[in-house]
Design an enzyme around this catalytic site. Structure first.
Site, short mmCIF file in Angstrom:
data_model
loop_
_atom_site.label_atom_id
_atom_site.label_comp_id
_atom_site.label_asym_id
_atom_site.label_seq_id
_atom_site.Cartn_x
_atom_site.Cartn_y
_atom_site.Cartn_z
CD GLU A 159 -2.57 1.36 2.37
OE1 GLU A 159 -3.38 0.21 2.53
OE2 GLU A 159 -2.78 2.55 2.94
CD GLU A 164 -3.08 7.89 5.31
OE1 GLU A 164 -4.23 6.95 5.40
OE2 GLU A 164 -1.81 7.23 5.74
#
Length: 565
Positions: A159, A164
Site C-alpha cells: 500500500e 493522508e
C-alpha cells in the site's frame, strides 16, 4: 478549471528540468490522466465506485461512513472532481449509517512512474481525505481489480499512501503524511514521512509520488520530503515491483477522531490526476563502464561504479555468492555501493554489471572484482536489564565501528510484543531518533562522525502496543573490538609502553603465549602474531595515527588503544 495542451507541455518540461535532482528517475511521458473537464458524473471509463462493505459491515479503522455511487457524493463541476462526505442517514447492504462519502478506484494500473494530483482538502474534525494506491493483486472483495486479479492479502500486496490528512492529532492542522505498508511494517508503519503545507483549506497543492525500481519518493509542490529505499528489497520490504492502482476517498471518524457535531458536509476538490512514465524505446547501451574497490572494513566492501547513458540513469547489479544488490545511479556520476553484512577475514568476488532502465547492458559488463574483508571491529552482548518497563527475555546488542561511523544494532528477544518500533537514545545530550527495522525484532541505526577512542553511551526504547521498555545505557569505546570474548581490562595486569610510541612498543603480558592483533583506525589488519609475555613490537615503519592492539590469552581479551607519533 481551464486546462490545455500547452499547459501539459509546460508541466512535462518542468518535471524534466527541475526535478532531476529531486528524484532518481525522471518520468516525462503522460500516459493516463483525468482533467475533469466535463461536468456531471465521474468518468466511468476512468473510475470505479467501490461501495461493497468489508466482512462485518464496517470499513476499516473504525470508520463510520457508507461509500456510495451517488452523484451527490462524487461529481465533476467547473473542472473539479468533488468527493463529498455528508452527514445523512443512508441504508445499504442492510446496514444503516449516519454518513456517506465516495471511494474511487482508478481503472488504470501501472508499475513505476510518477503521479501528480492537484487538490484542496477538507480540514474539519473527523474527516480523513486520502490519495493512495494498492497493489492490483489485492484480495479485497468489491475493489475494481479484485475479482480478476485478487490473489494477495493486505499488506503483502503493498500500500502506497501518497497523501493522508486528519489522522495525526499531535501535528499541525496543515500536516500531511505519506506512508508505505508492507509485510515488514504496516498499520502504524515506521516507513512514513510528512511535511507541513501552507493553508490546506484554501490553497491547492500538488501531491506527487515518484516510483522507480529502486525507491519511492513523495513530493509536495515538486519538493521531496520523504523517500523509501530499504537496504534489502524482498517480498517483505518491497512488494512494489507489481502494478498498483489509484484510490481517492474521504473516510469519516475512526482514527480520524470525533466528527464535529456541526458537520454537515465537506469535500476534497481535485483539479487533475496525471500519471507519467517513459515510453520512448531506448536501444542505446550504457558506455564508459568502470568499477573499482573502495574502502574495506571487517563487514563491508565499498564498490565505486560509473557509466554514462543517454537516458540519464543507470542500474547497477552486484552479484556475490547467492546474493544480489541492485541500485541506481546518475549518468556520469560515480556511484558508491556499500555491500554490508559480510564475514571478516574473507575473500569475496563481486560480479558487477551496468544496465539502463530499458535493459540495455554495457558492452564490457560484467566486471569482476575481488576484495578481502578485514578484522571485524565491534563489541556485543546481551542483557535483560531495563531502566524503564521490563524485559521478559532481554535483548542482544552490537556496536560496530566502520571508519568514523558506529553501527548500533539491537534485537529484542521478547516474543510477545505487537506493533514493535525502536528508538535510539543518546545519553548526553539526550537525543531520541528512530531506528530502522532490519528484520523481525532487529533494529539498527548508524551514527556518523565519531572519534576513535572516545566513549559513547546509548540505550534503546522499544515501543509496542500497550507499553514500552527501555534498555540500560551501554558504553562503547569507538574503534574497540571485543567480538570474540569479554573484555576485562581491570583484571588483566598487562601493559604497553611508551604510549604514544615512536619506535618500539614494549609489551608485558600475562601468559607465556599470547595472540596479538594490531588494526588501524579503519579496522584493517596490520599485524597478527603469537608472542611471549615480554615482547617488543617494532612500530617505527607505521604511519602516525591511532591503532588498536587486541591481546588474547587464557585470562581473556584486552583491547589497547595505541597512538603512533
Amino acid at each position: 478549471m481551464q486546462k490545455n495542451t500547452a499547459f501539459r507541455i509546460l508541466v512535462s518540461f518542468f518535471l524534466t528540468q527541475c526535478c532531476l535532482a529531486q528524484v532518481d528517475v525522471v518520468y516525462s511521458d503522460l500516459v493516463w490522466s483525468d482533467e475533469f473537464s466535463v461536468n456531471g458524473p465521474v468518468n466511468a471509463t476512468n473510475w470505479f465506485h467501490q461501495t461493497q462493505l468489508p466482512v462485518g459491515g464496517s470499513w476499516f479503522n473504525g470508520e463510520v461512513q457508507h461509500y456510495t455511487d451517488s452523484q451527490t457524493n462524487s461529481f465533476v463541476d467547473a473542472g473539479l472532481l468533488n468527493i463529498v462526505a455528508k452527514k445523512e442517514i443512508y441504508t445499504d447492504q442492510g446496514i444503516t449509517k449516519a454518513y456517506t462519502s465516495a471511494r474511487l478506484n482508478s481503472k488504470f494500473a501501472f508499475k513505476y512512474g510518477r503521479v501528480d494530483i492537484r487538490a484542496k482538502l477538507p480540514l474539519e474534525s473527523g474527516t480523513w481525505p486520502a490519495i493512495w494506491m494498492l497493489g492490483k493483486n489485492v484480495n479485497e472483495p468489491g475493489a475494481y481489480f479484485s475479482a480478476a486479479y485478487g490473489t494477495t492479502n493486505w499488506p503483502a500486496c503493498g500500500e502506497t499512501d501518497i497523501m493522508e490528512h486528519g489522522i495525526f492529532p499531535s501535528q499541525s492542522i496543515n500536516y500531511i503524511q505519506s506512508t508505505l505498508h508492507t509485510p515488514s511494517s504496516y498499520g502504524n508503519s515506521v516507513n512514513s514521512g510528512g511535511t507541513i503545507a501552507s493553508d490546506l483549506a484554501n490553497n491547492y497543492h500538488v501531491y506527487s509520488m515518484n516510483w522507480s525500481p529502486f525507491q519511492i519518493s513523495f513530493l509536495l509542490d515538486n519538493v521531496v520530503y520523504y523517500t523509501y529505499n530499504p537496504a534489502v528489497k524482498n517480498d517483505s520490504t518491497w512488494p512494489f515491483d507489481k502494478e498498483q492502482y489509484l484510490l481517492l476517498n474521504i473516510a469519516m471518524g475512526g482514527i480520524a477522531g470525533n466528527i464535529s457535531p456541526t458537520f454537515t458536509q465537506n469535500a476534497m476538490l481535485i483539479d487533475y490526476v496525471r500519471v507519467y512514465q517513459n515510453t520512448t524505446v531506448d536501444t542505446q547501451a550504457p558506455a564508459n563502464f568502470t568499477a573499482a574497490v573502495g574502502a574495506v572494513t571487517g563487514s563491508s566492501v565499498q564498490l565505486l561504479l560509473n557509466a554514462t547513458d543517454n537516458s540519464g540513469m543507470l542500474e547497477y547489479n552486484v552479484a556475490y555468492g547467492a546474493l544480489n544488490n541492485t541500485s541506481s545511479g546518475m549518468s556520469g556520476v560515480q556511484k558508491s555501493v556499500v555491500i554490508s553484512g559480510l564475514s571478516p577475514n574473507t575473500n569475496y568476488t563481486f560480479t558487477v554489471s551496468a544496465n539502463d532502465l530499458a535493459g540495455n547492458t554495457a558492452a564490457n559488463s560484467p566486471i569482476v572484482l575481488n576484495a578481502t574483508t578485514g578484522e571485524l571491529v565491534q563489541c556485543g552482548g546481551n542483557s535483560s536489564e531495563a531502566q524503564q518497563g521490563s524485559f521478559s527475555t532481554g535483548y542482544n546488542y552490537t556496536f560496530q565501528t566502520i571508519g568514523t561511523d558506529v553501527k548500533i544494532t539491537f534485537e529484542l528477544l521478547d516474543t510477545d510484543k505487537v506493533g514493535l518500533v525502536a528508538y535510539l537514545w543518546k545519553q548526553s545530550p539526550f537525543i531520541e531518533s528512530q531506528m530502522t527495522n532490519v528484520s523481525g525484532n532487529t533494529f539498527t541505526k548508524t551514527i556518523s562522525g565519531q572519534t576513535a577512542g572516545s566513549t559513547i553511551n546509548y540505550a534503546v526504547k522499544f515501543a509496542y502496543a500497550g507499553g514500552l521498555s527501555v534498555t540500560k545505557y551501554i558504553s562503547y569505546v569507538v574503534g574497540s573490538n571485543c567480538a570474540l570474548g569479554t573484555t576485562t581490562p581491570s583484571e588483566l595486569k598487562q601493559f604497553s609502553f611508551p604510549n604514544p610510541v615512536e619506535d618500539v612498543l614494549h609489551l608485558q603480558l600475562s601468559d607465556h603465549q599470547n595472540k596479538i592483533f594490531l588494526t588501524d583506525i579503519l579496522g584493517r589488519m596490520q599485524l597478527k602474531s603469537v608472542v611471549t609475555s615480554s615482547h617488543n613490537l617494532d612500530m617505527s615503519s607505521y604511519k602516525s595515527g591511532i591503532y588498536f592492539l587486541r591481546v588474547e590469552n587464557s585470562h581473556g581479551i584486552q583491547n589497547l588503544k595505541i597512538i603512533k607519533k
